[in-house]
Enzyme design. Structure first.
Site, PDB file in Angstrom:
ATOM      1  N   ASP A 192      10.341   6.478  -1.862  1.00  0.00           N
ATOM      2  CA  ASP A 192       8.939   6.888  -1.857  1.00  0.00           C
ATOM      3  C   ASP A 192       8.529   7.531  -0.522  1.00  0.00           C
ATOM      4  O   ASP A 192       7.585   7.078   0.120  1.00  0.00           O
ATOM      5  CB  ASP A 192       8.103   5.623  -2.146  1.00  0.00           C
ATOM      6  CG  ASP A 192       6.626   5.916  -2.288  1.00  0.00           C
ATOM      7  OD1 ASP A 192       6.279   6.977  -2.826  1.00  0.00           O
ATOM      8  OD2 ASP A 192       5.824   5.072  -1.851  1.00  0.00           O
ATOM      9  N   ASN A 433      16.781  -1.368   2.044  1.00  0.00           N
ATOM     10  CA  ASN A 433      15.431  -1.631   1.559  1.00  0.00           C
ATOM     11  C   ASN A 433      15.419  -1.513   0.047  1.00  0.00           C
ATOM     12  O   ASN A 433      15.797  -0.475  -0.513  1.00  0.00           O
ATOM     13  CB  ASN A 433      14.430  -0.632   2.145  1.00  0.00           C
ATOM     14  CG  ASN A 433      13.029  -0.865   1.587  1.00  0.00           C
ATOM     15  OD1 ASN A 433      12.384  -1.854   1.925  1.00  0.00           O
ATOM     16  ND2 ASN A 433      12.567   0.026   0.712  1.00  0.00           N
ATOM     17  N   GLU A 434      15.011  -2.579  -0.588  1.00  0.00           N
ATOM     18  CA  GLU A 434      14.782  -2.614  -2.032  1.00  0.00           C
ATOM     19  C   GLU A 434      15.926  -2.060  -2.873  1.00  0.00           C
ATOM     20  O   GLU A 434      15.726  -1.162  -3.699  1.00  0.00           O
ATOM     21  CB  GLU A 434      13.483  -1.886  -2.385  1.00  0.00           C
ATOM     22  CG  GLU A 434      12.267  -2.519  -1.752  1.00  0.00           C
ATOM     23  CD  GLU A 434      10.974  -2.150  -2.435  1.00  0.00           C
ATOM     24  OE1 GLU A 434      10.940  -1.140  -3.154  1.00  0.00           O
ATOM     25  OE2 GLU A 434       9.993  -2.884  -2.254  1.00  0.00           O
ATOM     26  N   ASN A 500       9.468  -7.528  -0.118  1.00  0.00           N
ATOM     27  CA  ASN A 500       8.287  -6.684  -0.301  1.00  0.00           C
ATOM     28  C   ASN A 500       7.592  -7.141  -1.580  1.00  0.00           C
ATOM     29  O   ASN A 500       8.254  -7.274  -2.609  1.00  0.00           O
ATOM     30  CB  ASN A 500       8.697  -5.217  -0.468  1.00  0.00           C
ATOM     31  CG  ASN A 500       9.437  -4.681   0.748  1.00  0.00           C
ATOM     32  OD1 ASN A 500       9.341  -5.253   1.840  1.00  0.00           O
ATOM     33  ND2 ASN A 500      10.162  -3.587   0.567  1.00  0.00           N
ATOM     34  N   TYR A 502       4.040  -6.768  -4.200  1.00  0.00           N
ATOM     35  CA  TYR A 502       2.851  -5.986  -4.552  1.00  0.00           C
ATOM     36  C   TYR A 502       2.024  -6.646  -5.650  1.00  0.00           C
ATOM     37  O   TYR A 502       1.501  -5.975  -6.523  1.00  0.00           O
ATOM     38  CB  TYR A 502       3.260  -4.552  -4.909  1.00  0.00           C
ATOM     39  CG  TYR A 502       3.646  -3.780  -3.654  1.00  0.00           C
ATOM     40  CD1 TYR A 502       2.666  -3.253  -2.822  1.00  0.00           C
ATOM     41  CD2 TYR A 502       4.972  -3.644  -3.275  1.00  0.00           C
ATOM     42  CE1 TYR A 502       3.002  -2.590  -1.653  1.00  0.00           C
ATOM     43  CE2 TYR A 502       5.318  -2.981  -2.102  1.00  0.00           C
ATOM     44  CZ  TYR A 502       4.330  -2.457  -1.299  1.00  0.00           C
ATOM     45  OH  TYR A 502       4.652  -1.811  -0.134  1.00  0.00           O
ATOM     46  N   TYR A 506       0.870  -3.264  -7.864  1.00  0.00           N
ATOM     47  CA  TYR A 506       1.670  -2.806  -9.003  1.00  0.00           C
ATOM     48  C   TYR A 506       1.707  -3.865 -10.112  1.00  0.00           C
ATOM     49  O   TYR A 506       1.903  -3.545 -11.272  1.00  0.00           O
ATOM     50  CB  TYR A 506       3.102  -2.470  -8.569  1.00  0.00           C
ATOM     51  CG  TYR A 506       3.159  -1.304  -7.607  1.00  0.00           C
ATOM     52  CD1 TYR A 506       2.679  -0.050  -7.979  1.00  0.00           C
ATOM     53  CD2 TYR A 506       3.681  -1.462  -6.329  1.00  0.00           C
ATOM     54  CE1 TYR A 506       2.725   1.012  -7.098  1.00  0.00           C
ATOM     55  CE2 TYR A 506       3.731  -0.396  -5.439  1.00  0.00           C
ATOM     56  CZ  TYR A 506       3.248   0.835  -5.832  1.00  0.00           C
ATOM     57  OH  TYR A 506       3.287   1.882  -4.962  1.00  0.00           O
ATOM     58  N   GLU A 538       6.614  -6.062   3.333  1.00  0.00           N
ATOM     59  CA  GLU A 538       5.643  -5.099   2.790  1.00  0.00           C
ATOM     60  C   GLU A 538       4.667  -5.820   1.887  1.00  0.00           C
ATOM     61  O   GLU A 538       5.078  -6.673   1.083  1.00  0.00           O
ATOM     62  CB  GLU A 538       6.341  -4.015   1.941  1.00  0.00           C
ATOM     63  CG  GLU A 538       7.088  -2.970   2.699  1.00  0.00           C
ATOM     64  CD  GLU A 538       7.661  -1.879   1.790  1.00  0.00           C
ATOM     65  OE1 GLU A 538       7.122  -1.638   0.688  1.00  0.00           O
ATOM     66  OE2 GLU A 538       8.679  -1.281   2.195  1.00  0.00           O
ATOM     67  N   TRP A 583       2.210  -2.927   4.612  1.00  0.00           N
ATOM     68  CA  TRP A 583       2.654  -1.582   4.237  1.00  0.00           C
ATOM     69  C   TRP A 583       1.412  -0.749   3.980  1.00  0.00           C
ATOM     70  O   TRP A 583       0.668  -1.070   3.080  1.00  0.00           O
ATOM     71  CB  TRP A 583       3.529  -1.612   2.979  1.00  0.00           C
ATOM     72  CG  TRP A 583       4.125  -0.254   2.694  1.00  0.00           C
ATOM     73  CD1 TRP A 583       3.720   0.648   1.740  1.00  0.00           C
ATOM     74  CD2 TRP A 583       5.224   0.351   3.378  1.00  0.00           C
ATOM     75  NE1 TRP A 583       4.504   1.778   1.800  1.00  0.00           N
ATOM     76  CE2 TRP A 583       5.435   1.619   2.798  1.00  0.00           C
ATOM     77  CE3 TRP A 583       6.044  -0.058   4.437  1.00  0.00           C
ATOM     78  CZ2 TRP A 583       6.431   2.488   3.230  1.00  0.00           C
ATOM     79  CZ3 TRP A 583       7.033   0.804   4.866  1.00  0.00           C
ATOM     80  CH2 TRP A 583       7.217   2.056   4.263  1.00  0.00           C
ATOM     81  N   LYS A 603      -1.237   3.923   1.467  1.00  0.00           N
ATOM     82  CA  LYS A 603      -1.300   2.508   1.844  1.00  0.00           C
ATOM     83  C   LYS A 603      -1.434   2.323   3.356  1.00  0.00           C
ATOM     84  O   LYS A 603      -1.405   1.197   3.856  1.00  0.00           O
ATOM     85  CB  LYS A 603      -0.078   1.755   1.311  1.00  0.00           C
ATOM     86  CG  LYS A 603      -0.088   1.640  -0.205  1.00  0.00           C
ATOM     87  CD  LYS A 603       0.883   0.626  -0.742  1.00  0.00           C
ATOM     88  CE  LYS A 603       0.944   0.724  -2.256  1.00  0.00           C
ATOM     89  NZ  LYS A 603       1.534   1.985  -2.756  1.00  0.00           N
TER      90      LYS A 603
HETATM   91  C1  GCB Z   1       7.946  -0.229  -1.618  1.00  0.00           C
HETATM   92  C2  GCB Z   1       8.845   0.627  -0.805  1.00  0.00           C
HETATM   93  C3  GCB Z   1       8.079   1.649   0.009  1.00  0.00           C
HETATM   94  C4  GCB Z   1       6.972   2.260  -0.843  1.00  0.00           C
HETATM   95  C5  GCB Z   1       6.039   1.166  -1.258  1.00  0.00           C
HETATM   96  C6  GCB Z   1       4.892   1.683  -2.146  1.00  0.00           C
HETATM   97  O1  GCB Z   1       8.278  -1.305  -2.012  1.00  0.00           O
HETATM   98  O2  GCB Z   1       9.703  -0.099   0.021  1.00  0.00           O
HETATM   99  O3  GCB Z   1       8.970   2.625   0.456  1.00  0.00           O
HETATM  100  O4  GCB Z   1       6.298   3.266  -0.174  1.00  0.00           O
HETATM  101  O5  GCB Z   1       6.738   0.213  -1.997  1.00  0.00           O
HETATM  102  O6  GCB Z   1       3.846   2.001  -1.623  1.00  0.00           O
HETATM  103  O7  GCB Z   1       5.100   1.787  -3.343  1.00  0.00           O
END
Ligand code: GCB
Length: 628
Positions: A192, A433-434, A500, A502, A506, A538, A583, A603
């Site tokens: 991303d 990462n992820e 991370n 969300y 999400y 994050e 993040w 973000k």
């Molecule tokens: C994540 C990623 C990061 C993205 C973020 C997002 O988990 O590590 O690179 O920018 O989510 O904002 O979706």
């Protein structure tokens, strides 16, 4: 007879192709161990400036020998990504050519001369005066080659660099992968952020002494009671010599001899009443290595480093034996027009904003940053999680690409630790990462055969990378950063757990009470499973609706602030959480995608041009004690 001729012809072609391929040496990670330095025995020349540039969308440059002089070119700034410098090249990731010319100072005669490219994103080939020199893959790491035999004296020398950033499943970071069903971006990144391309960091020429030179200086530090120590390992190339290490600073000047055996010598330096490096007192000692032959100094290298330790218990991360809580951000190297090109004023401003907000750390998400960042972090007392560019990895599907990605990750680890090993600010290596175990979030944690094989391969591959980092550098922590819904077992692999999350974005978007429950339960369950300190690397929300609202709905600054506050409150109640990185530090450019208006991720707690949003003021009131 005819078939014999055909065979001979084929052999000749194979010979020619391999002779040509061999002409380009592969970069050797040991050549980036020491940053170029100017002193009595070494010289540097920064080639930043305006270079010649040409797009090669038909891939004809090599055949047409563009390395003999780039005609029909246009001008480009180096460092800087090409994507935003020209209106017609934003999404172009294919072949390009860079060229510059210049004299080598005549005082450099008799020394070994090298070229060092700070970062060519993603793959590069170099010619000097039209002669093939070397190649490198990996978009955010420096590489260097000796050019002494190719140099012309008292005349212009032409440096030609071919660069391309074609997205491929075999590359790291990963792009253009059909196996991953969840990314439909343009360009087709598996991650991303925008795939900014080109010579993104400075290009240097530099010299080292011809006969005997310092090849590497590896400094490990520790302390016992009031005494600090530095183990300074020096590697030499060339004739046998004797050396001396001098550690100075804080009123001390401690000298220790170094004796070499098979090119390596070690000095153990004891520093009484040591001044430890920490965010509160980022004190740096100067470490000077002098090499002597027959009583004369023949080479010198100076480093600045701090004495500190970083260790871990089942709940805490300890800096110098005391618990440390990481407050800060995941960041990006991203700015309008510069793209991912080094933008020193932006870097300096970012450090002053980190201080303003009261942060003590950041992660180099999702790739290593310019070396100036690391120097600055040392001086400013900012702790760094140093991450290789392994974003968008997946372990299911095609194993050929998987093997190539794994090999690239290993090269990245080798190069990154060679480059950043002496920075006291670096406390942890992140090897990914992820990464994903399988094609979709739903399958991740399921037990289908596809998910199982992805999880198993991931266990092996990530385990290998973490162990490699730990073996190469036993003085720091190593881990990877896990994705929401990713295989739980992977989280046991590192020294600490980084995840991370969300919730409230999400998953359960708009529902802050639900997010509180989700993250709280998950943290408890993850700790139960891993019994290791956990950090949220994050969490956050996009905020890009202009103006303010009394209804804190998604995409408003109020919602971003409230969600961040909710996560921080949850973390405060868990004694095994050792850090919270929001993040993201600032808004940044992405590929075009449905959830990315204007190809932007919003973000950031600062806008892309570094204006604070509501959440920045909120974080400052919470993190920066002197602001209250
Ligand atoms: C994540 C990623 C990061 C993205 C973020 C997002 O988990 O590590 O690179 O920018 O989510 O904002 O979706």
């Amino acid at each position: 007879m005819q078939s014999k001729l055909l065979l001979l012809n084929a052999l000749f072609i194979i010979y020619l192709t391999s002779a040509h391929a061999q002409a380009f040496k592969s970069a050797d990670a040991k050549d980036i161990a020491l940053f170029p330095q100017q002193n009595d025995f070494r010289n540097t020349l920064n080639l930043s400036g305006v270079w010649k540039f040409k797009k090669d969308s038909l891939g004809i440059g090599e055949k047409e020998k563009w390395f003999d002089g780039l005609t029909g070119n246009r001008s480009i700034a180096v460092p800087g990504s090409w994507n935003d410098q020209f209106g017609d090249m934003h999404d172009y990731l294919g072949l390009t050519w860079y060229e510059t010319e210049g004299y080598i100072p005549k005082g450099w005669k008799g020394q070994r001369i090298f070229i060092r490219i700070g970062a060519a994103t993603y793959a590069a080939k170099i010619w000097i005066n039209g002669i093939p020199l070397g190649r490198h893959e990996g978009g955010q790491m420096p590489f260097a080659f000796e050019i002494s035999p190719l140099v012309k004296w008292h005349a212009n020398n032409r440096i030609t660099i071919q660069v391309e950033n074609i997205l491929k499943p075999s590359r790291v970071p990963t792009g253009g992968a059909v196996e991953t069903s969840f990314f439909h971006n343009t360009p087709a990144t598996n991650y991303d952020f925008f795939p900014y391309s080109g010579l993104n960091r400075a290009v240097w020429l530099y010299t080292i002494p011809a006969k005997t030179s310092i090849n590497d200086v590896v400094i490990k530090t520790g302390f016992q009671g009031a005494d600090g120590y530095m183990e300074v390992k020096v590697k030499l190339e060339g004739a046998v010599a004797d050396g001396q290490v001098t550690v100075s600073g804080d009123g001390k000047n401690i000298k220790m001899p170094v004796h070499f055996q098979a090119g390596t010598g070690v000095a153990m330096v004891k520093i009484p009443n040591v001044r430890l490096w920490s965010p509160d007192d980022p004190f740096l000692y100067t470490v000077e290595v002098n090499i002597k032959q027959g009583g004369n100094t023949v080479d010198r290298y100076m480093s600045e480093t701090g004495v500190r330790t970083i260790t871990v218990t089942s709940k805490l991360v300890l800096l110098n034996g005391k618990p440390i809580f990481l407050k800060g951000f995941g960041k990006h190297e991203d700015f309008p027009i510069f793209g991912r090109g080094t933008a020193l004023p932006v870097m300096v401003m970012d450090f002053s904003l980190l201080k303003w907000i009261g942060a003590n750390s950041f992660r180099t998400s999702h790739y290593p940053y310019d070396e100036e960042y690391m120097n600055m972090a040392d001086r400013e007392g900012i702790l760094v999680i140093d991450e290789i560019p392994a974003v968008g990895l997946y372990f299911h599907g095609d194993t050929t690409a998987l093997k190539l990605r794994q090999a690239q990750c290993k090269r990245d680890i080798e190069e990154l630790i060679n480059r950043d090993k002496n920075h006291p600010s670096v406390i942890m290596w992140s090897v990914a990462n992820e990464p994903f175990g399988s094609a979709s979030f739903q399958v991740q944690s399921s037990s289908t055969p596809a998910a199982n094989s992805g999880t198993e391969r991931g266990m092996t591959c990530l385990g290998e990378l973490i162990q490699m980092a730990k073996k190469k550098d036993p003085t720091r922590l190593a881990t990877f950063v896990g994705v929401m819904g990713g295989p739980q077992r992977w989280l046991t692999l590192g020294d600490v757990v980084c995840i991370n999350r969300y919730w409230g974005w999400y998953i359960g978007g708009g529902d802050i009470p639900g997010a509180i429950k989700g993250i709280s339960n998950e943290l408890d369950a993850t700790y139960k499973l891993t019994q290791k300190p956990i950090m949220l690397t994050e969490f956050g929300a996009d905020a890009n609706i202009p103006g303010h609202t009394e209804q804190p709905k998604m995409y408003t600054e109020e919602y971003q602030r409230d969600l961040i506050k909710a996560y921080l409150d949850v973390a405060d109640g868990k004694d095994f959480v050792f850090g919270m990185h929001v993040w993201c530090f600032a808004d940044f450019k992405t590929a075009a995608a449905s959830m990315r208006p204007g190809a932007m991720n919003y973000k950031g707690v600062f806008t892309r041009d570094r204006k604070p949003k509501l959440s920045a003021y909120y974080l400052r009131s919470r993190w920066n004690k002197s602001a209250n």
